[in-house]
Structures are given as structure tokens and as C-alpha cells.
Design a protein around this motif. Structure first.
Motif, PDB file in Angstrom:
ATOM      1  N   LYS A   1       0.938 -15.768   1.812  1.00 23.51           N
ATOM      2  CA  LYS A   1       0.578 -15.185   0.513  1.00 23.51           C
ATOM      3  C   LYS A   1      -0.928 -15.210   0.295  1.00 23.51           C
ATOM      4  O   LYS A   1      -1.495 -14.274  -0.283  1.00 23.51           O
ATOM      5  N   ASN A   2      -1.610 -16.250   0.718  1.00 23.79           N
ATOM      6  CA  ASN A   2      -3.061 -16.284   0.559  1.00 23.79           C
ATOM      7  C   ASN A   2      -3.731 -15.136   1.305  1.00 23.79           C
ATOM      8  O   ASN A   2      -4.697 -14.529   0.810  1.00 23.79           O
ATOM      9  N   GLN A   3      -3.243 -14.830   2.492  1.00 26.58           N
ATOM     10  CA  GLN A   3      -3.802 -13.701   3.247  1.00 26.58           C
ATOM     11  C   GLN A   3      -3.507 -12.382   2.534  1.00 26.58           C
ATOM     12  O   GLN A   3      -4.363 -11.471   2.508  1.00 26.58           O
ATOM     13  N   PHE A   4      -2.332 -12.299   1.941  1.00 20.59           N
ATOM     14  CA  PHE A   4      -1.973 -11.101   1.179  1.00 20.59           C
ATOM     15  C   PHE A   4      -2.838 -10.967  -0.072  1.00 20.59           C
ATOM     16  O   PHE A   4      -3.372  -9.889  -0.372  1.00 20.59           O
ATOM     17  N   LEU A   5      -3.023 -12.073  -0.787  1.00 19.63           N
ATOM     18  CA  LEU A   5      -3.818 -12.041  -2.024  1.00 19.63           C
ATOM     19  C   LEU A   5      -5.261 -11.610  -1.756  1.00 19.63           C
ATOM     20  O   LEU A   5      -5.842 -10.820  -2.506  1.00 19.63           O
ATOM     21  N   THR A   6      -5.847 -12.133  -0.687  1.00 21.54           N
ATOM     22  CA  THR A   6      -7.251 -11.788  -0.409  1.00 21.54           C
ATOM     23  C   THR A   6      -7.391 -10.395   0.191  1.00 21.54           C
ATOM     24  O   THR A   6      -8.480  -9.817   0.147  1.00 21.54           O
ATOM     25  N   SER A   7      -6.324  -9.845   0.737  1.00 16.91           N
ATOM     26  CA  SER A   7      -6.352  -8.427   1.091  1.00 16.91           C
ATOM     27  C   SER A   7      -6.458  -7.595  -0.185  1.00 16.91           C
ATOM     28  O   SER A   7      -7.247  -6.638  -0.258  1.00 16.91           O
ATOM     29  N   LEU A   8      -5.676  -7.963  -1.192  1.00 11.70           N
ATOM     30  CA  LEU A   8      -5.720  -7.237  -2.465  1.00 11.70           C
ATOM     31  C   LEU A   8      -7.055  -7.436  -3.178  1.00 11.70           C
ATOM     32  O   LEU A   8      -7.592  -6.499  -3.794  1.00 11.70           O
ATOM     33  N   SER A   9      -7.613  -8.656  -3.105  1.00 11.23           N
ATOM     34  CA  SER A   9      -8.908  -8.885  -3.771  1.00 11.23           C
ATOM     35  C   SER A   9     -10.018  -8.106  -3.071  1.00 11.23           C
ATOM     36  O   SER A   9     -10.964  -7.640  -3.716  1.00 11.23           O
ATOM     37  N   THR A  10      -9.911  -7.939  -1.759  1.00 13.49           N
ATOM     38  CA  THR A  10     -10.875  -7.103  -1.041  1.00 13.49           C
ATOM     39  C   THR A  10     -10.790  -5.667  -1.526  1.00 13.49           C
ATOM     40  O   THR A  10     -11.823  -4.999  -1.734  1.00 13.49           O
ATOM     41  N   TRP A  11      -9.562  -5.192  -1.705  1.00 14.41           N
ATOM     42  CA  TRP A  11      -9.364  -3.820  -2.180  1.00 14.41           C
ATOM     43  C   TRP A  11      -9.965  -3.647  -3.577  1.00 14.41           C
ATOM     44  O   TRP A  11     -10.621  -2.655  -3.867  1.00 14.41           O
ATOM     45  N   GLU A  12      -9.721  -4.637  -4.437  1.00 11.57           N
ATOM     46  CA  GLU A  12     -10.259  -4.581  -5.796  1.00 11.57           C
ATOM     47  C   GLU A  12     -11.792  -4.573  -5.767  1.00 11.57           C
ATOM     48  O   GLU A  12     -12.445  -3.771  -6.454  1.00 11.57           O
ATOM     49  N   ALA A  13     -12.380  -5.440  -4.976  1.00 10.33           N
ATOM     50  CA  ALA A  13     -13.843  -5.507  -4.887  1.00 10.33           C
ATOM     51  C   ALA A  13     -14.415  -4.195  -4.364  1.00 10.33           C
ATOM     52  O   ALA A  13     -15.459  -3.720  -4.842  1.00 10.33           O
ATOM     53  N   SER A  14     -13.743  -3.616  -3.377  1.00  6.69           N
ATOM     54  CA  SER A  14     -14.256  -2.389  -2.776  1.00  6.69           C
ATOM     55  C   SER A  14     -14.322  -1.251  -3.782  1.00  6.69           C
ATOM     56  O   SER A  14     -15.179  -0.357  -3.667  1.00  6.69           O
ATOM     57  N   GLN A  15     -13.430  -1.269  -4.774  1.00  2.83           N
ATOM     58  CA  GLN A  15     -13.437  -0.206  -5.774  1.00  2.83           C
ATOM     59  C   GLN A  15     -14.596  -0.375  -6.743  1.00  2.83           C
ATOM     60  O   GLN A  15     -15.322   0.575  -7.046  1.00  2.83           O
TER      61      GLN A  15
ATOM     62  N   LEU B   1       0.819  -1.211   0.000  1.00  2.00           N
ATOM     63  CA  LEU B   1       0.000   0.000   0.000  1.00  2.00           C
ATOM     64  C   LEU B   1       0.852   1.261   0.000  1.00  2.00           C
ATOM     65  O   LEU B   1       0.469   2.297  -0.561  1.00  2.00           O
ATOM     66  N   ALA B   2       2.028   1.176   0.614  1.00  2.00           N
ATOM     67  CA  ALA B   2       2.912   2.345   0.682  1.00  2.00           C
ATOM     68  C   ALA B   2       3.793   2.488  -0.558  1.00  2.00           C
ATOM     69  O   ALA B   2       4.086   3.618  -0.977  1.00  2.00           O
ATOM     70  N   ALA B   3       4.203   1.355  -1.133  1.00  2.00           N
ATOM     71  CA  ALA B   3       5.250   1.413  -2.156  1.00  2.00           C
ATOM     72  C   ALA B   3       4.774   1.206  -3.586  1.00  2.00           C
ATOM     73  O   ALA B   3       5.449   1.643  -4.531  1.00  2.00           O
ATOM     74  N   ALA B   4       3.645   0.521  -3.793  1.00  2.00           N
ATOM     75  CA  ALA B   4       3.203   0.208  -5.158  1.00  2.00           C
ATOM     76  C   ALA B   4       2.900   1.490  -5.932  1.00  2.00           C
ATOM     77  O   ALA B   4       2.281   2.417  -5.408  1.00  2.00           O
TER      78      ALA B   4
ATOM     79  N   VAL C   1      -3.194   2.093  -8.713  1.00  2.00           N
ATOM     80  CA  VAL C   1      -2.975   2.140  -7.271  1.00  2.00           C
ATOM     81  C   VAL C   1      -3.368   3.507  -6.722  1.00  2.00           C
ATOM     82  O   VAL C   1      -4.050   3.615  -5.689  1.00  2.00           O
ATOM     83  N   GLU C   2      -2.945   4.556  -7.408  1.00  2.00           N
ATOM     84  CA  GLU C   2      -3.263   5.915  -6.964  1.00  2.00           C
ATOM     85  C   GLU C   2      -4.775   6.130  -6.909  1.00  2.00           C
ATOM     86  O   GLU C   2      -5.297   6.764  -5.980  1.00  2.00           O
ATOM     87  N   GLN C   3      -5.477   5.615  -7.910  1.00  2.00           N
ATOM     88  CA  GLN C   3      -6.925   5.779  -7.949  1.00  2.00           C
ATOM     89  C   GLN C   3      -7.595   5.042  -6.791  1.00  2.00           C
ATOM     90  O   GLN C   3      -8.532   5.547  -6.161  1.00  2.00           O
ATOM     91  N   LYS C   4      -7.115   3.833  -6.491  1.00  2.00           N
ATOM     92  CA  LYS C   4      -7.680   3.080  -5.373  1.00  2.00           C
ATOM     93  C   LYS C   4      -7.445   3.804  -4.048  1.00  2.00           C
ATOM     94  O   LYS C   4      -8.328   3.837  -3.179  1.00  2.00           O
ATOM     95  N   LEU C   5      -6.261   4.358  -3.886  1.00  2.00           N
ATOM     96  CA  LEU C   5      -5.967   5.089  -2.653  1.00  2.00           C
ATOM     97  C   LEU C   5      -6.876   6.307  -2.513  1.00  2.00           C
ATOM     98  O   LEU C   5      -7.328   6.632  -1.404  1.00  2.00           O
ATOM     99  N   GLN C   6      -7.164   6.961  -3.615  1.00  2.00           N
ATOM    100  CA  GLN C   6      -8.029   8.123  -3.578  1.00  2.00           C
ATOM    101  C   GLN C   6      -9.458   7.738  -3.209  1.00  2.00           C
ATOM    102  O   GLN C   6     -10.168   8.498  -2.554  1.00  2.00           O
ATOM    103  N   ASN C   7      -9.856   6.536  -3.594  1.00  2.00           N
ATOM    104  CA  ASN C   7     -11.235   6.095  -3.389  1.00  2.00           C
ATOM    105  C   ASN C   7     -11.431   5.265  -2.128  1.00  2.00           C
ATOM    106  O   ASN C   7     -12.508   4.686  -1.944  1.00  2.00           O
TER     107      ASN C   7
END
Length: 869
Positions: free
Chosen positions: A359-373, A160-163, A168-174
């Protein structure tokens, strides 16, 4: 052709390598393994290795390392702000990160206010959700021995800090992400110490390895061995109190709850079993959960991961992280990852390595972020609709409000009101005396909750008495009716007169203050046993060497306020026979009145207008309880911890948590009370059993709960008899074939997973001291049934003939339970064995039966020998 062939060969090799890399056995603790390669990363943001010297997954992260990394990444990134919100019992910092775009950070308070306004129907219609950020709470590893979540949180924070990149910028804004890297720091640290201490250089995957088998009590729970994932609604512990404050401050749309499960499983994400969803939860909640689930499935499909959904887990009990949001306008999502329980372990799917789980916990954190957008506006609108519907249902409800409280125990009333306000439930002081539902409520000692508020759904969930269900299986308890848990009088108000609503409680209520009525005495002090913290006052006195007695009969005494009746269990502190300095006694009395909320009365004469005089033999001398709580392998760490927490945190006592494997060589004479909670004790040696028998015969008080009673009966300590099922009916003997697929459901229907029942309490018995109503509601989660004792005085508490108060129980179990014993007293020489069928200290919120347990500790010694079985 040769070039084309070479390219194809290289492609196939890369593809093969990619597939192999997803195999649990091929997982590697490297940033390249974890991180997506479709973005670039800001080199100014430190990786976990650069801060800690190791990559997540090579070792289990300690909490201090986790804090160290989170502080480092927050310092380096303008996308992250770090907040601390308290300390654990073991003095570890509780912290979370607020992650969003730099421009959002500049306006973060206004964004929060706008978002919270969505839950206020008076303001939400004025808000446009088109450009509003979605708010999420990502929580990791509330069970300390399920550590892949907390280890993954470092990768999540780094990403979240480095990507970099427009997406990524759009997701952070939203979005606003509240990232809680460790929901249970004490348990996480305990487990990390175990796993790291027993790790081999060459990883051992044998399930029998010490590394993969924690010693009791394990790392799942917090310092006092509570399951914090049952405390979101109950808010009894500092971690939960701080976390709920954040939740209610932000009212997140999505809360993720990252767990682990059995090693041979795969990966689970919600929704859970649909027939076990709480009826108050909206269908739209489950529909959105299913929509979000598609993103998890897609992300895991891309990485060749096995998973499942809508099985094994449910959304019924609102006290878990994944269900608490469902009754608060949000969406809770449970993730369950197969656990390595160390660094690597053999499983049904090959060797499961820790980095694979991370990694599975990391992947589903990212999928949650994608879904939320992609679902952002739908989810924001759902939050607004939820609170509008909740308010409208409250306005239309036939029950227009609730009143609760008792003048006899203002501390219990306070703690219930405190819990309600932590959830921001609208609450008012009772303005005038009220009679309702055959209960009397007094001004200044009761509260009113109106139904017409946006929190109505949550209020209904806390007060409802549900006894019918669409499904008979529950992942957790089936009932938690809060006034029953606190043993408080309450009433449902139809056609409520709003003039009974006095001052609104804006923050937390004030703890009740006691007083020393009559000031300093030169003769005696007395205080009633009704108040919740009266045992703390008594223990403080006894600990200081002050002599105290308890009244086994009622009486009337002359106080500064005039004649007053005092009931069974009143404590007397006579000043004449004291060896303790009287000035010190006066100081303790003054301090207790202020800190414990107990009214203490100065008495100038031993002669009473009626009832026993203060010099009567019906006042029994009390000894300071020196308590040993048996612990160790075979005992329930939860129930040991509940006793420990109760005595230590609430009553300021010093119980010994006694490893039962030390019994052979221990001197038991230093204790006068021994507690044996639910568990297995059959491995105790003959020498240990004989020692406990002699100790009891010599005057000790042995308290056994639930299945510890089996051991006490087996060794002729408890004179109890189990109630057997009636097999006399011919139809009961018939065996009718049933579908194999229904076997688990049929068996599960006979399990009492957590139900509330009515019992009848003898208010004249030492175990009944301090109670004012013989109807006592108890919590039960076992199918242990005891017959009433042959001695008519040995069953001070028993189930009524129609005992069901709230929750699920099968017809067969209800019939068997009705009229059976809840507590049986047995005589063993000069000692007493107090057999409690249920757990009176359940999850620290069952305040109503704590007094029953404390009476056993303080007054068990006073139970007459002729009254035991």
C-alpha cells in the motif's frame, strides 16, 4: 442525546478502525484496504482477483501472473496501451503500459514528438507548456527481492484504468504515464518462488524463518546476478538496453524507482543527502524534488505512515534509476519501503505485513501523480531550461570536444561508442589522423564528441576526472570515467578543429569486421591478441580440438600485405600437426574473422624475416581452459555472476558454476582453471583445502580476487604479503577525542567505495599479452593492499607512485596504496596462483581489465615457474 451519543460512538469506532488499519500488523490483502474510496470504479475493468484468483499481497506475484494481469487490464481499458520491448536472459517478456486519456492515445505520436522537442533548444522556444501533458516513467522492483513495488503495480494499473471522476479524467488528460511493472522479471520470479514455497498457512513472523532468509544468490539481481539498478548508465544487459531506448524515446520528466530496505526501517523518499548530490545536478532539480516530496508526506500523513527524507541515500552515481534522469533533464525519485522479505515479519514497529508495504508503494504512486499535476508546468519548463543550459555550457566550455579510440582494439572502441549512442549522445567518426594529449588517433578507428550539444552535461559526467569532493561518503562508486573503464586512449580537445569530425553516427555504430588476410592457407594462421574478442576466437578453435600456440616473443612474418610485426601473445594455428579436419579449421577462421572482429593472417612459411620462427620453442602450446568458478554462501554473487556473464555471454565458453560445498566429493581433474572471487572460504574442510592444493601442485591455475586472497595466503597457496600502515610516527599513536556524531563520517572516509587508479603493466608478461600501453587504469573498491613480490618477475601489475586517476580516496589510503602490487604470481608445484587485488570484471563495463582476467585463464598455464613468488 442517546442518538447523538450513538453517532459519536460509531464515529469513534470508525476512526479507531481507520487508525488501526494503518498499523502494519493490521494490513489486509483486500481491495478495500488498498483502494481510495473517494472515487467510483468502472466495473468493466477487471481487478487482479478477477484475473488471477487472488488479491495482491496474499501471495507474491509471479512474473507470468503480472504479465497476465497487465494484458487483461490493457485489453479492457481505452486508457491503456501495452508494449513489449524485449526479453530477459531467461526469456521473460519485458513490457510497459502507456496510460493516458483516450483522446491523448489518438494523438500519442504527436504528443511524444512535441514533448521530446522540449529537449531540443532549437525547437523548445516555440513550444507552449501550458497545455502539454507531463511524461512520467513509473518503475517497480528493479531488485527482485524488493517485490512490494511490482505487486503494487497491479493496483496502480487497476486504479488508472478503473477510477472514475472529473479529477481522474483531468489528470489523465494532463499526463502520459509509462508504467513498467517489473524492472527485473528474472529476479522477481526467483524471489516469488522462494517466498511462496516457504509460506505457512498461519503466517510465521519470526525473522529466523526460512521464508524470510533467501538462499544464495537471492532474488535481488538478474539472471547473471547483476544489480540492474547500477546499469542505467552502463546499459550492459537487455533489460537496460530496452528501457533506456524507451527513456530516450520519451524523455520523461519524472522517473519513480520503487525499492525496499531493511525490515526495521519505515519509508524513504527523495531528496537524499544534499551534500552527496552530484555537482552536475542542477539546484532546481533538488528544489523540485523537495516540492514533490511534500505530496508524498501529505499522502503518508493522511494514512498515519512513518517516513523520512534527506537521509541514508544520495544522488551522486548517475547509473541508478533515481539519478539517471537528473543528468537527462528529468527528476528521479527513489522510494524505499521497509521490507517484510516474505509475507509478514516482526520489526521494531510491530509485525510488518506484505500488504502494508504494497500500500505504501501504491500511495506514493498516487502522490507522484498528484504532484505532477500541480507542478506540471514548472517541471516541463525545467526540462527545457536544463537542455538550453546544457547546450550553452557546452558552447562555452574550455574543452570543445573529446576524441577516443584505438586501432589496436576496435571492439572496445565500438562498445564505448555503442554505449554513448544508446544515450543519444552526438558522435562523429574521426575524419583524419590526429595527435592530441600525447596520444595518436587514427581515421576509421576513433570517434569525436563535440561539447556544443544538448547532452553536454551527460558527456561531462562520463569523461570528467573528479578527485575533489564536498563529502567523503558515497552510497555507490565515486568515479566511473568511461574511457578509463574501457582502457581507451582519449584526449580533451581545446580549440577543436571541426574538420576532424567526419560522418555523424545516426544510430548505433557498426560492429567492426575482421578479415582473413591472404585467404585460405595450407601452412598456418596467426592472429594478434589485441582485439577484445580474440579469446572467443581462440576458445572456438580449442573447443573444436584445434591445436594452437601463443608467442612469448615478438616476431615479423610475411603476410599477403607484406611484412608485419607481431607482438607478445600472438596466437599461431599451425596446420601441419592438426588432427581436426582442415576444412573445418578454415570455416572456423572465416567465421571468427566475421563474428569476432579479428584480423587473421594466412601464412605460407615458418621462416620469418626477424624474431622467432614459427617452429620456435618460444611458441607455447595452449590447452583449452576448463573453468570452475567457486560459488555459494560466502562468495560475492555479483562477482561470481560477472565472471559467468563474461565467459558465457561474451566469450561463448562453458564455465562450471561450482557450489563450493561440493568440493569434498568432487573430481577436480576435469578443470585446469579455478576462479575464487571475493568472498569467505574459511568453512572449507581440510579435505577440500588439501584437494585444491594437490590440484594446483599438479599444474592447475588458481585465480583469486580481492579477499579470496586472504584464504589463499592462509593456506599457503598464495605467497603474498600485506602492506601494513606505517605506525612509526609518534603522532599516529595519539588518540584525540572526537565528537560521537562524526564517527560514521570519519570511518566512512577511510572506505574506498569505488575509485580509479593508474597501474603499470609488464607488456612482456603473459598477463600483459594484447595490451599496447603499460599504463592500465583499474577499478578498486577495497582497502586490501599487497606488497610487491620478492621475486622481481612475480608482480606483473602494480600501482604507480601517483596512482589516483579519478574518484575519492583518503590521503592515508592513497599513501598506503602507492607503489603496491595489483597482481602477484605464486608458484605452487607445477601450478600457478594468480592473486588479483581488484575485481577486473566490475559490472560488465570495465572492458579495459577483462583482457587481464582472460589472459590469466588462457595463459596462466604458460607462466614460467621461475617467475613466481
Amino acid at each position: 442525546m442517546k442518538l447523538r451519543s450513538l453517532i459519536c460512538t460509531l464515529f469513534l469506532c470508525l476512526l479507531s478502525g481507520s487508525i488501526l488499519a494503518q498499523n502494519p500488523a493490521d494490513a489486509k490483502a483486500s481491495m478495500d484496504y488498498y483502494l481510495p474510496q473517494d472515487v467510483t470504479y468502472d466495473s468493466s475493468i477487471p481487478t487482479p482477483k478477477e484475473v488471477l484468483g487472488t488479491v495482491p499481497g496474499k501471495w507474491h506475484v509471479r512474473h507470468d501472473q503480472l504479465v497476465q494481469y497487465m494484458r487483461a487490464v490493457a485489453r479492457a481499458s481505452d486508457r491503456i496501451t501495452l508494449h513489449t520491448f524485449g526479453k530477459t536472459y531467461e526469456d521473460r517478456s519485458l513490457l510497459y503500459l502507456t496510460v493516458t486519456s483516450p483522446s491523448n492515445h489518438e494523438n500519442i505520436d504527436q504528443i511524444r514528438k512535441n514533448h521530446v522537442a522540449l529537449s531540443n533548444p532549437e525547437k523548445s522556444d516555440q513550444l507552449n507548456t501550458n497545455n502539454m501533458p507531463i511524461v512520467m516513467y513509473w518503475g517497480y522492483s528493479i531488485h527482485g527481492d524488493e517485490p512490494s513495488g511490482s505487486n503494487a503495480s497491479m493496483l496502480v494499473a487497476y486504479y488508472l484504468a478503473a477510477a472514475q471522476g472529473n479529477a481522474v479524467e483531468q489528470k489523465l488528460q494532463n499526463s502520459i504515464i509509462l508504467l513498467d511493472p517489473s524492472l527485473n522479471p528474472d529476479g522477481l520470479n526467483r524471489f516469488a518462488g522462494w517466498a511462496n514455497t516457504h509460506k505457512s498457512k498461519n503466517l510465521v513472523t519470526d525473522p529466523n524463518s526460512m521464508e524470510l532468509n533467501q538462499r544464495w544468490p537471492g532474488g535481488r539481481s538478474n539472471h547473471y546476478w547483476f544489480d540492474l539498478n547500477r546499469d542505467w548508465m552502463l546499459v550492459q544487459h537487455p533489460t537496460s538496453k530496452g528501457r533506456i531506448k524507451i527513456f530516450q524515446k520519451w524523455k520523461p520528466n519524472i522517473l519513480t524507482d520503487h525499492h525496499e530496505m531493511g525490515t526495521d526501517a519505515t519509508f524513504f523518499f527523495q531528496p537524499g543527502i544534499q551534500s552527496r548530490t552530484h555537482p552536475i545536478t542542477l539546484d532546481k532539480n533538488q528544489q523540485l524534488t523537495k516540492e514533490i516530496a511534500k505530496y508524498h508526506a501529505d499522502k503518508l500523513d493522511q494514512n498515519q505512515r512513518l517516513y523520512y527524507s534527506e537521509e541514508s541515500f544520495d544522488d551522486f552515481y548517475y547509473g541508478k534509476g533515481s539519478t539517471y534522469p537528473d543528468v537527462n533533464g528529468g527528476i528521479g525519485i527513489l522510494f524505499e519501503q521497509a521490507s517484510a522479505r516474505g509475507h509478514a515479519q516482526q520489526s521494531d514497529h510491530g509485525v510488518l505485513k506484505f500488504p502494508f508495504a504494497i500500500k505504501n508503494q501504491f500511495l506514493t504512486s498516487l502522490s507522484t501523480w498528484e504532484a505532477s499535476q500541480n507542478l506540471r508546468q514548472d517541471i516541463l519548463n525545467y526540462q527545457r531550461d536544463f537542455y538550453e543550459e546544457s547546450l550553452n555550457q557546452g558552447k562555452d566550455a574550455s574543452i570543445e570536444g573529446y576524441v577516443f579510440g584505438t586501432q589496436h582494439d576496435q571492439a572496445r572502441t565500438y562498445h564505448f561508442a555503442e554505449m554513448l549512442r544508446r544515450h543519444q549522445i552526438e558522435l562523429y567518426e574521426l575524419e583524419k589522423n590526429l595527435n592530441a594529449d600525447n596520444e595518436s588517433f587514427q581515421k576509421n578507428s576513433a570517434y569525436v564528441i563535440p561539447a556544443d550539444q544538448e547532452k553536454y552535461k551527460f558527456v561531462k559526467a562520463l569523461f570528467e576526472r573528479r578527485t575533489t569532493f564536498t563529502d567523503s561518503l558515497f552510497y555507490d562508486v565515486s568515479a566511473w570515467t568511461m574511457p578509463y573503464a574501457f582502457n581507451l586512449p582519449f584526449a580533451e580537445l581545446e580549440d577543436m578543429d571541426r574538420s576532424i569530425m567526419g560522418n555523424k553516427v545516426e544510430d548505433l555504430p557498426n560492429f567492426p569486421q575482421g578479415e582473413v588476410v591472404g585467404g585460405k592457407s595450407n601452412y598456418a594462421y596467426i592472429f594478434e591478441w589485441d582485439e577484445y574478442y580474440a579469446p572467443r576466437t581462440l576458445n572456438h578453435l580449442l573447443d573444436a580440438g584445434v591445436r594452437a600456440k601463443v608467442a612469448s616473443k615478438p616476431f615479423t612474418a610475411v603476410t599477403a600485405d607484406g611484412s608485419k610485426k607481431f607482438d607478445y601473445g600472438t596466437v599461431l594455428v599451425p596446420l601441419g600437426p592438426q588432427s581436426t579436419d582442415r576444412a573445418k579449421i578454415h570455416d572456423i577462421i572465416q567465421e571468427a574473422a566475421q563474428d569476432d572482429g579479428v584480423n587473421i593472417y594466412a601464412i605460407g612459411t615458418g621462416l620469418t624475416p626477424s624474431g622467432i620462427d614459427l617452429g620456435s620453442g618460444s611458441f607455447e602450446t595452449l590447452d583449452k581452459p576448463n573453468v570452475a568458478v567457486m560459488a555459494g554462501e560466502g562468495t560475492s554473487s555479483y562477482e561470481v555472476g560477472e565472471v559467468w556473464h563474461l565467459l558465457d555471454q561474451r566469450y561463448h565458453m562453458t564455465p562450471t558454476i561450482f557450489p563450493k560445498d561440493r568440493l569434498d566429493n568432487a573430481d577436480l581433474s576435469r578443470y585446469n582453471v579455478i576462479v575464487m572471487v571475493n568472498g569467505r572460504y574459511n568453512e572449507l574442510s581440510k579435505e577440500a583445502v588439501d584437494k585444491i592444493k594437490r590440484w594446483t601442485q599438479n599444474g592447475g591455475t588458481l585465480i583469486t580476487t580481492k579477499y579470496a586472497n586472504n584464504w589463499a595466503k592462509q593456506h599457503e597457496l598464495a605467497n603474498i604479503t600485506y602492506a601494513e600502515q606505517d605506525q612509526s610516527k609518534e603522532e599516529d599513536k595519539k588518540v584525540n577525542p572526537k565528537p560521537y556524531a562524526d564517527m560514521d563520517k570519519t570511518r566512512g572516509a577511510q572506505y574506498i567505495g569505488g575509485t580509479i587508479f593508474h597501474t603499470k603493466l609488464d607488456l612482456t608478461h603473459p598477463l600483459g599479452y594484447g595490451y599496447n600501453d603499460e599504463d592500465l587504469t583499474v577499478f578498486r573498491n577495497s582497502t586490501l593492499f599487497l606488497k610487491k613480490a620478492d621475486n622481481p618477475y612475480a608482480t606483473p601489475l602494480y600501482y604507480t607512485d601517483e596512482p589516483l586517476a579519478s574518484g575519492y580516496v583518503s590521503d592515508e589510503n592513497l599513501e598506503q596504496l602507492s607503489g603496491t602490487a595489483a597482481v602477484v604470481i605464486s608458484d605452487v608445484g607445477s601450478g600457478r596462483v594468480i592473486s588479483m587485488v581488484d575485481n577486473p570484471n566490475f559490472r560488465a563495463f570495465w572492458y579495459g581489465t577483462n583482457k587481464l582476467f582472460m589472459n590469466a585463464i588462457f595463459f596462466g598455464q604458460t607462466i614460467d615457474g621461475g617467475s613466481g613468488n
